[in-house]
Design an enzyme around this catalytic site. Structure first.
Site, PDB file in Angstrom:
ATOM      1  N   SER A  31     -12.643  18.442 -30.646  1.00  0.00           N
ATOM      2  CA  SER A  31     -13.542  18.165 -29.415  1.00  0.00           C
ATOM      3  C   SER A  31     -13.087  18.646 -28.312  1.00  0.00           C
ATOM      4  CB  SER A  31     -14.277  16.452 -29.327  1.00  0.00           C
ATOM      5  OG  SER A  31     -15.045  16.933 -28.667  1.00  0.00           O
TER       6      SER A  31
ATOM      7  N   ASP B 295     -33.031   9.123 -34.172  1.00  0.00           N
ATOM      8  CA  ASP B 295     -32.812  10.796 -33.429  1.00  0.00           C
ATOM      9  C   ASP B 295     -32.468  12.024 -34.329  1.00  0.00           C
ATOM     10  OD1 ASP B 295     -32.943   8.762 -31.662  1.00  0.00           O
ATOM     11  OD2 ASP B 295     -30.778   8.448 -31.150  1.00  0.00           O
TER      12      ASP B 295
END
Ligand code: ADP
Ligand code: MG
Length: 391
Positions: free
Chosen positions: A75, A182
């Site tokens: 990432s 979410d």
């Protein structure tokens, strides 16, 4: 703005980032949005109602298949490349940020993927969702990885199931006892609509927001105070709610309504009562918001947003001074309604503001935060956008 919002801006960057790390171009790019919760806070794990929408800030995943059983994930957010064999994939072996994407791979196994048969993958992740700001960068990374693996592993899981996959990863691999809201927003969102979700039945309906037509914009005010849902307050609030439901003799607080408040006041200690009162009244506010959006439009929902904040601040006690200041400053400078959003203890507030009042409010916020000696908030508008998918 393109339907995919900011994700298009970083797609090339993500493909390049993948190639820099793994040495060849990715096979495909998937992305998933963060979310703003318009109203319905800490109601999801009480099996109640929520009304979030997907925003035009996305987490983008580039994926390349491997011919062995190895998962590697990198990432832009972190220096190291995490690596694990599919055969070794268990929640207790996962840690730090890579528990989110690798936890999703493990959770897919719990929902029927044959992890002994699927190929390994390399994943590279970048995001325009601010991390730890209450806009659910966590669900965005989970949902982006879930749709990507669902496609390349040809699992054929539907979106409500992928939401449960993301939640399982967050609960068991990360260790944060969060609800289903979410991931549902990130997977089910569509432009200009909120996702009205019943967290018990998991049935959802899209509700038109109509902000633009009403001359409104939704301003996010990120206080820069970061939170951590795997520890402390969030889990404590959840435990209080479970205790309140047990003492009231119901399976979940969802089963109580405004009429039950007098009995709750008698049965519960004062702190638990206030926690329960927040959940009961917040569920009602979600229902009222949906009704008003459908009958009168967004100009009518300001007071419900304001009341939600008061309830979170005073009854649920999960606000912080920076969030209160953001909300009060917005209310004093033209917002029709404002509240903290997300799990609390930091993160962001939202304000529904007439379009021509946005810059005045941004200036007022900068001034108010400086005056209180708080670091400057980051403010930006968001629009309701499409859910997770390829590209
Ligand atoms: P929020 O969901 O409000 O942004 P959380 O604490 O739930 O905050 O999730 C943030 C965590 O999710 C980060 O600390 C990191 O571990 C992980 N995460 C989110 N986005 C990324 C990313 N793009 N790359 C790596 N890890 C990420
Ligand atoms: Mg999160």
């Amino acid at each position: 703005m393109p339907a995919n919002g900011n994700s298009l801006d970083i797609r090339d960057e993500v493909a390049q980032g993948f190639e820099d790390i793994f040495g060849s171009p990715p096979a495909g790019i998937w992305s998933a949005p963060g979310r703003v919760n318009l109203i319905g806070e800490h109601t999801d794990y009480n099996q109640g109602f929520v009304l979030p929408f997907a925003i035009n800030r996305r987490t983008v995943v580039a994926l390349g298949p491997r011919d062995d059983g190895i998962l590697r994930v990198a990432s832009a957010f972190a220096d190291e490349v995490a690596e694990i064999s599919l055969a070794d994939l268990t929640p207790d072996r996962l840690q730090d940020w890579s528990a989110y994407p690798l936890g999703v791979a493990w959770a897919l196994g719990q929902f029927g993927a044959d992890l002994a048969a699927v190929p390994g993958v390399d994943l590279y992740i970048e995001s325009t969702v601010p991390v730890g700001a209450g806009l659910s960068s966590s669900a965005a990374i989970e949902s982006a990885v879930a749709v990507a693996l669902n496609d390349v592993w040809r699992l054929g899981l539907d979106r409500p199931t992928l939401a449960r996959v993301g939640q399982l990863a967050e609960n068991k691999a990360v260790g944060a006892p969060t609800g289903i809201m979410d991931q549902s927003a990130s997977l089910l969102g569509t432009p200009d609509h909120a996702v009205f979700l019943d967290c018990r039945s998991l049935q959802s309906e899209l509700v038109e927001l109509g902000f633009t037509r009403a001359g409104l914009e939704l301003l996010v005010i990120d206080t820069d105070v970061s939170h951590d849902h795997a520890t402390g307050g969030y889990a404590e609030r959840r435990a209080s709610c479970e205790m309140g439901a047990m003492l009231m003799g119901v399976p979940a607080l969802r089963d109580l309504g405004i009429v039950d408040l007098p009995r709750a006041r008698e049965v519960l200690d004062h702190e638990t009562y206030r926690r329960v009162r927040h959940v009961i009244t917040e569920n009602q506010r979600v229902l009222d918001t949906v009704r008003l959006l459908r009958s009168e439009g967004p100009l009518a929902i300001g007071e419900l947003l304001d009341t939600s904040h008061v309830s979170l601040r005073d009854d649920f006690e999960i606000s912080v001074p920076e969030l209160d200041l953001a909300v009060e400053t917005a209310q004093a400078n033209g917002a029709i309604g404002a509240r903290m959003t997300g799990g609390g203890f930091g993160g962001a507030a939202i304000a529904l503001v007439p379009t021509d009042g946005i810059s005045r409010l941004q200036v007022a916020l900068d001034g108010a935060f400086a005056e209180h000696g708080f670091s400057q908030p980051t403010t930006f508008t968001v629009v309701a956008s499409g859910g997770a998918g390829r590209n």
